[in-house]
Enzyme design. Sequence first.
Site, PDB file in Angstrom:
ATOM      1  N   SER A 136      68.439 -41.481  19.887  1.00  0.00           N
ATOM      2  CA  SER A 136      68.337 -42.054  18.554  1.00  0.00           C
ATOM      3  C   SER A 136      67.480 -43.301  18.644  1.00  0.00           C
ATOM      4  O   SER A 136      67.329 -43.876  19.732  1.00  0.00           O
ATOM      5  CB  SER A 136      69.736 -42.439  18.060  1.00  0.00           C
ATOM      6  OG  SER A 136      69.685 -43.279  16.926  1.00  0.00           O
ATOM      7  N   TYR A 149      78.563 -45.995  17.807  1.00  0.00           N
ATOM      8  CA  TYR A 149      77.693 -44.828  17.903  1.00  0.00           C
ATOM      9  C   TYR A 149      76.476 -45.116  18.780  1.00  0.00           C
ATOM     10  O   TYR A 149      76.174 -44.354  19.703  1.00  0.00           O
ATOM     11  CB  TYR A 149      77.242 -44.395  16.509  1.00  0.00           C
ATOM     12  CG  TYR A 149      76.105 -43.411  16.501  1.00  0.00           C
ATOM     13  CD1 TYR A 149      76.281 -42.116  16.988  1.00  0.00           C
ATOM     14  CD2 TYR A 149      74.843 -43.758  16.010  1.00  0.00           C
ATOM     15  CE1 TYR A 149      75.238 -41.203  16.986  1.00  0.00           C
ATOM     16  CE2 TYR A 149      73.798 -42.848  16.003  1.00  0.00           C
ATOM     17  CZ  TYR A 149      73.997 -41.571  16.492  1.00  0.00           C
ATOM     18  OH  TYR A 149      72.956 -40.678  16.491  1.00  0.00           O
TER      19      TYR A 149
END
Length: 269
Positions: A136, A149
Site C-alpha cells: 500500500s 493497518y
Amino acid sequence: METKTILITGAGSGFGKGAALGMAKNGHNIIATVHVSSQVTPLREEVAALGLSDKIRVERLDLTDQYDIKQALKWDFDILWNNAGMGEAGPVWEIPVDLVRKNFEVNVFLPLILTQGVVQRWVREGKKGKVVFTSSMGGLFTPANWGTYVSTKHALESLAEALQQELAGYGIKVQTINPGAYYTGYNETMADNPFRWLDDEVNFTKRADLRKGFDNFFATPEGKMDPKEMIDRMIEIVPADEGKFRNVVPKVIEDMLKDHQLKAWENRI
C-alpha cells in the site's frame, strides 16, 4: 511475454478480481481464490459469462484454514500474488490490541505461511517463480488513525525486501505493488471498523471527530481515485519477468512518498 499461471489471493473483489479478469483476457491462466465459499459460485458464473472459464479457475482459499493452504500448496503455478488483506483503522493509542493482533494475522502471518510453503516447494523443485505482495502507499508512510493497518503493510515491505535478497540465488523474484487510495470500497469499509468499538463514554477520541476526518479524506481527489488505472498497471506488473521491486501507483503518490521519506529525516518532536 510467455503465458503464466498466477495464483491470486483475495480475488473476490476489488483489485484482485479486476486484475484476474484482465490478465486472463491477456492469455494468462489464473487461479482466482476467494476467502469465503459464498463468493465462489458468483465469480465462476461471472467468469463463464465473460467466456473466460478456460482461463480462470475459481477456488476457495481461506488463509485461516490450514487445509485450504495445504491444498493450495499442491497446485501448480508460476506466480504467487498475495493480494488478500483486511484493515483496522482508528487511533493507535486506543484501539483494542486484539484487533491489532488480528490485522497482523491476516495481512502478515497468514500470507507468510502460504509464501513459505510455496517458495520452499519451488526451491526443492528448482522452479524459478515470482512472489508479489499487494502492499500500500501506507507501507511507506503513516497517517494518523490508519496506524494499525499501515503497520501491517510496513511489515510486509520488510518481509518482501528480505525475501528478495534471500531468494535471488534461487532465481525466485519478489515484488511489491503499492496502490494509492483507489475507490474500490476497501478503504471505505475499513474506515467503518473503529465505530464498532469506539465509545464516546469510554474513549478520548470522539466518534464524530473521527468520522469527519475520514469523510474529509475520502472527499479529496487522492481519496477517491478510479481503480481502473491501478488494475491496468497490475495486469502489466504481476506477470512480467522484469520490473521494479517496488511499484507505487499513481506517480503523484510516488512523488509524495519520496518527499515524505526525505522530510522524515528532519522530523522533530
